[in-house]
Design an enzyme around this catalytic site. Sequence first.
Site, PDB file in Angstrom:
ATOM      1  N   LYS A  19      20.563  57.579 -35.650  1.00 27.59           N
ATOM      2  CA  LYS A  19      21.215  57.831 -34.352  1.00 27.59           C
ATOM      3  C   LYS A  19      21.087  56.599 -33.429  1.00 27.59           C
ATOM      4  O   LYS A  19      22.040  56.236 -32.722  1.00 27.59           O
ATOM      5  CB  LYS A  19      20.570  59.062 -33.718  1.00 27.59           C
ATOM      6  CG  LYS A  19      20.911  59.328 -32.277  1.00 27.59           C
ATOM      7  CD  LYS A  19      22.355  59.740 -32.097  1.00 27.59           C
ATOM      8  CE  LYS A  19      22.666  59.899 -30.607  1.00 27.59           C
ATOM      9  NZ  LYS A  19      24.094  60.012 -30.347  1.00 27.59           N
ATOM     10  N   LYS A  45      17.917  54.387 -22.221  1.00 28.55           N
ATOM     11  CA  LYS A  45      16.801  54.881 -23.044  1.00 28.55           C
ATOM     12  C   LYS A  45      17.046  54.545 -24.517  1.00 28.55           C
ATOM     13  O   LYS A  45      16.184  53.991 -25.200  1.00 28.55           O
ATOM     14  CB  LYS A  45      16.664  56.391 -22.869  1.00 28.55           C
ATOM     15  CG  LYS A  45      15.670  57.047 -23.820  1.00 28.55           C
ATOM     16  CD  LYS A  45      15.922  58.541 -24.006  1.00 28.55           C
ATOM     17  CE  LYS A  45      17.206  58.828 -24.745  1.00 28.55           C
ATOM     18  NZ  LYS A  45      17.402  60.220 -25.160  1.00 28.55           N
ATOM     19  N   THR A  93      17.813  63.021 -28.591  1.00 27.19           N
ATOM     20  CA  THR A  93      17.708  61.665 -29.140  1.00 27.19           C
ATOM     21  C   THR A  93      16.382  61.086 -28.654  1.00 27.19           C
ATOM     22  O   THR A  93      16.194  60.889 -27.448  1.00 27.19           O
ATOM     23  CB  THR A  93      18.864  60.772 -28.644  1.00 27.19           C
ATOM     24  OG1 THR A  93      20.100  61.365 -29.034  1.00 27.19           O
ATOM     25  CG2 THR A  93      18.766  59.373 -29.242  1.00 27.19           C
TER      26      THR A  93
HETATM   27  P1  NAD Z   1      20.817  66.227 -19.535  1.00 30.02           P
HETATM   28  O1  NAD Z   1      19.909  65.441 -18.672  1.00 30.02           O
HETATM   29  O2  NAD Z   1      22.158  66.653 -19.022  1.00 30.02           O
HETATM   30  O3  NAD Z   1      20.071  67.570 -20.040  1.00 30.02           O
HETATM   31  C1  NAD Z   1      18.709  67.655 -20.351  1.00 30.02           C
HETATM   32  C2  NAD Z   1      18.235  69.019 -19.908  1.00 30.02           C
HETATM   33  O4  NAD Z   1      16.880  69.208 -20.314  1.00 30.02           O
HETATM   34  C3  NAD Z   1      18.265  69.195 -18.372  1.00 30.02           C
HETATM   35  O5  NAD Z   1      19.003  70.359 -18.041  1.00 30.02           O
HETATM   36  C4  NAD Z   1      16.789  69.326 -18.010  1.00 30.02           C
HETATM   37  O6  NAD Z   1      16.563  70.175 -16.882  1.00 30.02           O
HETATM   38  C5  NAD Z   1      16.217  69.911 -19.278  1.00 30.02           C
HETATM   39  N1  NAD Z   1      14.779  69.728 -19.441  1.00 30.02           N
HETATM   40  C6  NAD Z   1      14.056  68.607 -19.270  1.00 30.02           C
HETATM   41  N2  NAD Z   1      12.749  68.848 -19.551  1.00 30.02           N
HETATM   42  C7  NAD Z   1      12.682  70.155 -19.922  1.00 30.02           C
HETATM   43  C8  NAD Z   1      11.611  71.007 -20.328  1.00 30.02           C
HETATM   44  N3  NAD Z   1      10.349  70.553 -20.422  1.00 30.02           N
HETATM   45  N4  NAD Z   1      11.896  72.296 -20.631  1.00 30.02           N
HETATM   46  C9  NAD Z   1      13.162  72.767 -20.529  1.00 30.02           C
HETATM   47  N5  NAD Z   1      14.217  72.004 -20.138  1.00 30.02           N
HETATM   48  C10 NAD Z   1      13.966  70.730 -19.844  1.00 30.02           C
HETATM   49  O7  NAD Z   1      20.986  65.387 -20.884  1.00 30.02           O
HETATM   50  P2  NAD Z   1      22.110  65.563 -22.019  1.00 30.02           P
HETATM   51  O8  NAD Z   1      23.243  64.652 -21.726  1.00 30.02           O
HETATM   52  O9  NAD Z   1      22.338  67.009 -22.265  1.00 30.02           O
HETATM   53  O10 NAD Z   1      21.327  64.913 -23.255  1.00 30.02           O
HETATM   54  C11 NAD Z   1      20.288  65.622 -23.938  1.00 30.02           C
HETATM   55  C12 NAD Z   1      19.889  64.818 -25.152  1.00 30.02           C
HETATM   56  O11 NAD Z   1      21.047  64.624 -25.987  1.00 30.02           O
HETATM   57  C13 NAD Z   1      19.364  63.416 -24.817  1.00 30.02           C
HETATM   58  O12 NAD Z   1      18.305  63.108 -25.689  1.00 30.02           O
HETATM   59  C14 NAD Z   1      20.576  62.521 -25.053  1.00 30.02           C
HETATM   60  O13 NAD Z   1      20.193  61.198 -25.385  1.00 30.02           O
HETATM   61  C15 NAD Z   1      21.243  63.233 -26.203  1.00 30.02           C
HETATM   62  N6  NAD Z   1      22.693  63.024 -26.328  1.00 30.02           N
HETATM   63  C16 NAD Z   1      23.519  63.123 -25.252  1.00 30.02           C
HETATM   64  C17 NAD Z   1      24.887  62.942 -25.423  1.00 30.02           C
HETATM   65  C18 NAD Z   1      25.854  63.056 -24.266  1.00 30.02           C
HETATM   66  O14 NAD Z   1      27.040  62.691 -24.442  1.00 30.02           O
HETATM   67  N7  NAD Z   1      25.431  63.533 -23.099  1.00 30.02           N
HETATM   68  C19 NAD Z   1      25.418  62.657 -26.695  1.00 30.02           C
HETATM   69  C20 NAD Z   1      24.551  62.591 -27.769  1.00 30.02           C
HETATM   70  C21 NAD Z   1      23.190  62.776 -27.587  1.00 30.02           C
END
Ligand code: NAD
Length: 300
Positions: free
Chosen positions: A174, A249, A99
């Site tokens: 979104k 965010k 997102t």
């Molecule tokens: P999270 O922080 O658990 O996971 C993000 C991952 O990305 C981490 O493991 C981090 O180490 C990795 N990362 C960061 N920079 C990186 C890079 N340069 N190369 C490789 N890996 C890298 O976050 P999440 O909850 O999994 O959310 C991810 C995305 O999905 C976000 O944009 C969030 O807004 C969106 N989202 C989350 C949810 C939810 O319920 N958690 C629901 C819908 C959307």
Amino acid sequence: MSTVAFIGLGNMGLPMAVNLLHKGFHVRAFDLVPEAVAALEAKGAVACRSAIDAATGADVVVSMLPSGKHSRALYLGDSDTTGLLQTVSEDTLLIDCSTIDAATAKEVSLAAEAKGFDFVDAPVSGGTAGAAAGTLTFICGGNVAAVERAKIVLNAMGSTIFHAGGPGCGQTAKICNNMLLSILMAGTSEALSLGIDNGLDPAVLSDIMKASSGANWALDKYNPCPGVMVSVPSSNGYQGGFMVDLMVKDLGLSQETAQKSRSSIPMGALAQALFVSHGRKGNGRRDFSSIFELFSNKQT
Ligand code: NAD
């Protein structure tokens, strides 16, 4: 079956990538956190040393990263890294499920298209439970052919696919959804706390509101009051799920979007203030339903 490079194996990315493995895709995995890569390797993925390593030779790249600066750096590069657009073959389909702000999504998408790539912004709805169950909703932006091409991979991780419009439109849709979700979660927490403070059982009150005009997704799938629902973050110390920092965010993105379109979003502004204040009290990495504690008399 085609090979997918999966970049970003956090709360969402890891279970999404597991579903790709279950559906027979070959997965090449990379995350900055080695334990996350090892967890997917244990399920049958190939562990990679970098995003470029993962994407080399893959048919599809799927990214699930925290925010726009991470997606931008992955695809376009920055002072530290070379972008995937410079390194992978242009017949690779690129899907960013993170997102992020619509402007960055559009910039990356147009840069990719100019080099001959198909690029889809495909943020998701459905939370970690939907990611694990393979029932996510994908909200896509991009040209019709690119979105059609993405469907075989997205269908392996979700049950509903929307095409919101051209590049960046998935992100705009979104952001509207998440602003509404934040308002519903704060409002649900407030209503439950009012009931509890006045002697009601939160489980009984939840059942009443679920069958009444206050029914909403937070009550139905993600009750913020500990003990009312099993298998949701509120009954697990608000661990896992969707972090307060990520909701903050998204609420910042909705404000930026509203400023550009001169839209009035006072409910979104109030929700932003509540979640920012909650996050600053040390709750940034807890699930966003912990906003319940802002209203509750009892600290859980
Ligand atoms: P999270 O922080 O658990 O996971 C993000 C991952 O990305 C981490 O493991 C981090 O180490 C990795 N990362 C960061 N920079 C990186 C890079 N340069 N190369 C490789 N890996 C890298 O976050 P999440 O909850 O999994 O959310 C991810 C995305 O999905 C976000 O944009 C969030 O807004 C969106 N989202 C989350 C949810 C939810 O319920 N958690 C629901 C819908 C959307």
